[in-house]
Design an enzyme around this catalytic site. Sequence first.
Site, PDB file in Angstrom:
ATOM      1  N   TRP A  31      22.642 -16.552  30.072  1.00  0.00           N
ATOM      2  CA  TRP A  31      23.771 -15.869  30.152  1.00  0.00           C
ATOM      3  C   TRP A  31      23.652 -14.298  30.949  1.00  0.00           C
ATOM      4  O   TRP A  31      24.093 -14.000  32.110  1.00  0.00           O
ATOM      5  CB  TRP A  31      24.667 -15.285  28.525  1.00  0.00           C
ATOM      6  CG  TRP A  31      26.022 -14.154  28.981  1.00  0.00           C
ATOM      7  CD1 TRP A  31      25.784 -12.941  28.478  1.00  0.00           C
ATOM      8  CD2 TRP A  31      26.961 -14.954  29.603  1.00  0.00           C
ATOM      9  NE1 TRP A  31      26.848 -12.543  29.084  1.00  0.00           N
ATOM     10  CE2 TRP A  31      28.089 -13.702  30.252  1.00  0.00           C
ATOM     11  CE3 TRP A  31      27.001 -16.078  30.058  1.00  0.00           C
ATOM     12  CZ2 TRP A  31      29.195 -13.487  29.886  1.00  0.00           C
ATOM     13  CZ3 TRP A  31      28.684 -16.153  30.775  1.00  0.00           C
ATOM     14  CH2 TRP A  31      29.062 -15.068  30.575  1.00  0.00           C
ATOM     15  N   ASP A  66      24.433 -21.280  27.395  1.00  0.00           N
ATOM     16  CA  ASP A  66      25.165 -20.366  27.454  1.00  0.00           C
ATOM     17  C   ASP A  66      26.330 -20.662  27.783  1.00  0.00           C
ATOM     18  O   ASP A  66      26.318 -22.187  28.211  1.00  0.00           O
ATOM     19  CB  ASP A  66      25.148 -19.210  27.648  1.00  0.00           C
ATOM     20  CG  ASP A  66      25.473 -17.516  26.462  1.00  0.00           C
ATOM     21  OD1 ASP A  66      27.142 -17.440  27.124  1.00  0.00           O
ATOM     22  OD2 ASP A  66      25.128 -16.945  25.825  1.00  0.00           O
ATOM     23  N   ASP A  67      27.550 -20.384  27.498  1.00  0.00           N
ATOM     24  CA  ASP A  67      29.228 -20.385  28.683  1.00  0.00           C
ATOM     25  C   ASP A  67      29.116 -21.077  30.194  1.00  0.00           C
ATOM     26  O   ASP A  67      28.239 -19.925  30.512  1.00  0.00           O
ATOM     27  CB  ASP A  67      29.908 -19.015  28.616  1.00  0.00           C
ATOM     28  CG  ASP A  67      31.020 -19.395  28.493  1.00  0.00           C
ATOM     29  OD1 ASP A  67      31.874 -20.720  28.226  1.00  0.00           O
ATOM     30  OD2 ASP A  67      31.508 -18.790  28.023  1.00  0.00           O
ATOM     31  N   CYS A 115      35.085 -17.354  25.684  1.00  0.00           N
ATOM     32  CA  CYS A 115      35.477 -16.465  26.438  1.00  0.00           C
ATOM     33  C   CYS A 115      34.766 -15.853  28.050  1.00  0.00           C
ATOM     34  O   CYS A 115      35.511 -15.168  28.644  1.00  0.00           O
ATOM     35  CB  CYS A 115      33.553 -15.392  25.673  1.00  0.00           C
ATOM     36  SG  CYS A 115      33.634 -15.142  24.172  1.00  0.00           S
ATOM     37  N   LYS A 151      25.272 -21.188  19.593  1.00  0.00           N
ATOM     38  CA  LYS A 151      25.463 -20.058  19.295  1.00  0.00           C
ATOM     39  C   LYS A 151      26.512 -20.300  19.502  1.00  0.00           C
ATOM     40  O   LYS A 151      27.731 -20.638  20.890  1.00  0.00           O
ATOM     41  CB  LYS A 151      25.262 -19.040  20.835  1.00  0.00           C
ATOM     42  CG  LYS A 151      26.005 -17.834  20.548  1.00  0.00           C
ATOM     43  CD  LYS A 151      25.338 -17.163  21.950  1.00  0.00           C
ATOM     44  CE  LYS A 151      26.078 -15.222  22.683  1.00  0.00           C
ATOM     45  NZ  LYS A 151      24.977 -14.954  23.544  1.00  0.00           N
ATOM     46  N   ASP A 153      30.271 -18.196  19.733  1.00  0.00           N
ATOM     47  CA  ASP A 153      31.156 -17.247  19.972  1.00  0.00           C
ATOM     48  C   ASP A 153      32.704 -16.945  18.655  1.00  0.00           C
ATOM     49  O   ASP A 153      32.802 -18.064  18.934  1.00  0.00           O
ATOM     50  CB  ASP A 153      30.707 -16.947  21.440  1.00  0.00           C
ATOM     51  CG  ASP A 153      30.926 -15.912  21.836  1.00  0.00           C
ATOM     52  OD1 ASP A 153      30.831 -14.882  21.398  1.00  0.00           O
ATOM     53  OD2 ASP A 153      30.361 -15.854  23.382  1.00  0.00           O
ATOM     54  N   TRP A 191      29.933  -9.785  17.903  1.00  0.00           N
ATOM     55  CA  TRP A 191      29.914  -8.616  18.464  1.00  0.00           C
ATOM     56  C   TRP A 191      29.715  -7.682  16.902  1.00  0.00           C
ATOM     57  O   TRP A 191      30.210  -6.181  17.721  1.00  0.00           O
ATOM     58  CB  TRP A 191      30.882  -8.235  19.256  1.00  0.00           C
ATOM     59  CG  TRP A 191      31.062  -9.796  19.902  1.00  0.00           C
ATOM     60  CD1 TRP A 191      30.302 -10.833  20.284  1.00  0.00           C
ATOM     61  CD2 TRP A 191      32.315 -10.569  19.639  1.00  0.00           C
ATOM     62  NE1 TRP A 191      31.292 -11.691  20.831  1.00  0.00           N
ATOM     63  CE2 TRP A 191      32.683 -11.540  20.752  1.00  0.00           C
ATOM     64  CE3 TRP A 191      33.588  -9.905  19.637  1.00  0.00           C
ATOM     65  CZ2 TRP A 191      32.835 -12.686  20.891  1.00  0.00           C
ATOM     66  CZ3 TRP A 191      35.307 -11.077  19.694  1.00  0.00           C
ATOM     67  CH2 TRP A 191      34.859 -11.915  20.639  1.00  0.00           C
ATOM     68  N   ARG A 206      25.318 -11.602  15.427  1.00  0.00           N
ATOM     69  CA  ARG A 206      25.361 -10.243  16.867  1.00  0.00           C
ATOM     70  C   ARG A 206      25.642  -9.050  15.624  1.00  0.00           C
ATOM     71  O   ARG A 206      26.259  -9.694  14.686  1.00  0.00           O
ATOM     72  CB  ARG A 206      25.823 -10.637  17.754  1.00  0.00           C
ATOM     73  CG  ARG A 206      25.295 -11.452  18.950  1.00  0.00           C
ATOM     74  CD  ARG A 206      24.450 -10.747  19.622  1.00  0.00           C
ATOM     75  NE  ARG A 206      25.408  -9.731  20.438  1.00  0.00           N
ATOM     76  CZ  ARG A 206      26.142 -10.424  21.583  1.00  0.00           C
ATOM     77  NH1 ARG A 206      26.493 -12.026  21.779  1.00  0.00           N
ATOM     78  NH2 ARG A 206      27.203  -9.782  22.365  1.00  0.00           N
ATOM     79  N   ASP A 210      28.520  -7.108  23.701  1.00  0.00           N
ATOM     80  CA  ASP A 210      27.020  -7.560  24.973  1.00  0.00           C
ATOM     81  C   ASP A 210      26.465  -6.275  25.342  1.00  0.00           C
ATOM     82  O   ASP A 210      27.031  -5.534  25.803  1.00  0.00           O
ATOM     83  CB  ASP A 210      28.144  -7.966  25.997  1.00  0.00           C
ATOM     84  CG  ASP A 210      28.861  -9.664  25.348  1.00  0.00           C
ATOM     85  OD1 ASP A 210      28.429 -10.069  24.248  1.00  0.00           O
ATOM     86  OD2 ASP A 210      28.888 -10.593  26.066  1.00  0.00           O
TER      87      ASP A 210
HETATM   88  C1  GLA Z   1      30.433 -13.270  25.134  1.00  0.00           C
HETATM   89  C2  GLA Z   1      28.687 -13.027  24.374  1.00  0.00           C
HETATM   90  C3  GLA Z   1      28.209 -13.027  25.116  1.00  0.00           C
HETATM   91  C4  GLA Z   1      28.324 -14.568  26.143  1.00  0.00           C
HETATM   92  C5  GLA Z   1      29.537 -14.289  26.807  1.00  0.00           C
HETATM   93  C6  GLA Z   1      30.125 -15.372  27.205  1.00  0.00           C
HETATM   94  O1  GLA Z   1      30.818 -12.128  25.835  1.00  0.00           O
HETATM   95  O2  GLA Z   1      29.111 -12.258  23.497  1.00  0.00           O
HETATM   96  O3  GLA Z   1      26.483 -13.018  24.505  1.00  0.00           O
HETATM   97  O4  GLA Z   1      28.340 -15.677  25.596  1.00  0.00           O
HETATM   98  O5  GLA Z   1      30.556 -14.188  25.308  1.00  0.00           O
HETATM   99  O6  GLA Z   1      31.483 -16.002  27.425  1.00  0.00           O
END
Ligand code: GLA
Length: 523
Positions: A31, A66-67, A115, A151, A153, A191, A206, A210
């Site tokens: 990411w 990741d995404d 996200c 992970k 989200d 978050w 988390r 971010d």
């Molecule tokens: C959120 C997560 C990040 C990342 C993005 C991906 O913001 O907190 O760590 O995974 O999404 O879109």
Amino acid sequence: MKSMIFLVLMAAGSVAVAQQRKTPIMGWSSWNTYRVNINDTLIRKQADALVRSGLKEVGYTYINIDDGFFGYRDAQGAMQAHPQRFPGGMKVVADYIHSLGLKAGIYSDAGAVTCGSIWDNDRNGIGAGLYGHEEQDAWQYFREWGYDFIKIDYCGAGQELDLDEQPRYTAIRKAIDKVEREDVEINICRWAFPGTWAKELAASWRISGDISDSWASVKHIVEKNLPLSAYCRDGHFNDMDMLEIGRSLTESEERVHFGLWCMMSSPLLVGCDMTTIPERSLALLKNRELIALNQDTLGLQAYPVQVLDGTYVLVKDIERRRTPVRAVALYNPTDTVRRISVPLAELELAGKARLRDLFAQEDLKAVEDSIVATVAPHDVVIYRVEAERRLEPTRYEAEWAYLPLFNDLGKRKKEIFYAVEGKASGGRVVRYAGGCRENAIVWNGVWSDKGGKYEMTVSYLPTENRGLEVVVNGASVQVPLSADSVVTLPVVLHPGNNTVEMTCRTQWAPDIDRFTLKRTGDE
Ligand code: GLA
């Protein structure tokens, strides 16, 4: 994630019982550098680089996608990989990662949209989340594709659907359990510290928004994690987010970033392009003595013992509990040089103390009385300290305590939390304890060497209409509050660990700063 196997040999019959304790995961995640712009070739190159650079050898074993890999759901609702970015699908990528002796991680959202679909205009993320496809996706990701980590989200579940975190993540956990792969590791990405329920569902969570490639971000995340040491236990970790090392931070800022992620036992996921990582950053990431703090089998998070003039001293037990060996960090987040001095007694240590500088990996001259270091702005020094004796603790700050009903989601007013308070001894008090028995401040490890009678002095902020109940090893006493913000009571402690709780069944407890203990005699 590396697992440590402890063998407990039982004398009679020599039965070996293997018990597994997990340590924070280490690896790389796509990411920070690539956001949604990832593809099959890129992931393979990074996996190759992780091996070639020697990072695998020192413990970095996860390649986390990741995404950005999402394509579309087919007529049966099965998730398909992005046709251009991952033309061979996601299984071949996991297979390749596994062929290098590594583990593979993937990403999803607790809601329907990702996200990336909200913030990175990734239209394929719409409908790609786990919502309504929990079991189908779990089977596909972990059984068919063979991923080992996920992970999860919350953009879709939060911004879009406004779901409650605990039931939502619980439902997902149940779906993943049906896949019957006990080794799959889950990360909750909400978050903010989500609540103490998270330990039943995930290996890490988390605790902040971010991270970004900036000093302000690193400093902010450390600050957020300072009062959360009590939630890092039994193989569950506060996730301070992926590393920004090897990008634009200065040398000393990288030391703070890596050093404190190790002291605080956060997952260590490299976030830079590993094919071009600067030598200096690579050497830091490979520092085995710092990694040992992160992967220490006690699995503890360092907590702040001294907060003075904008600087912090953090400490944790390593290797074995309550010995004269401890890891200590002297952290200067300010913009000027500081001389940081901490009495050994504040670290519960006494006698001659041998210091080893873990960044330089060299032994220093032994000290007595206190540890002193001149620390540059945005820098930290970290020592392995080996003293002659371990002292019985005399002070317990509220910001070291476990709050069973704490979360940092900010959904309700007047919920128990660690409030920043200049007048408090460690810079924080716990506010809004009480109202019911369970809404307590809990110190689980109140240590007494021999057991006996003690005088306990509780410090709190002056407030009206509050009540205080102190519960020692389950026995409760009502404590009359006075106008001068301290109250003293006699308590009896067992040898070893004791539990002290502060609460009030009928009204709020006062804002608690700390308590101290003075031994007055044998039981
Ligand atoms: C959120 C997560 C990040 C990342 C993005 C991906 O913001 O907190 O760590 O995974 O999404 O879109």
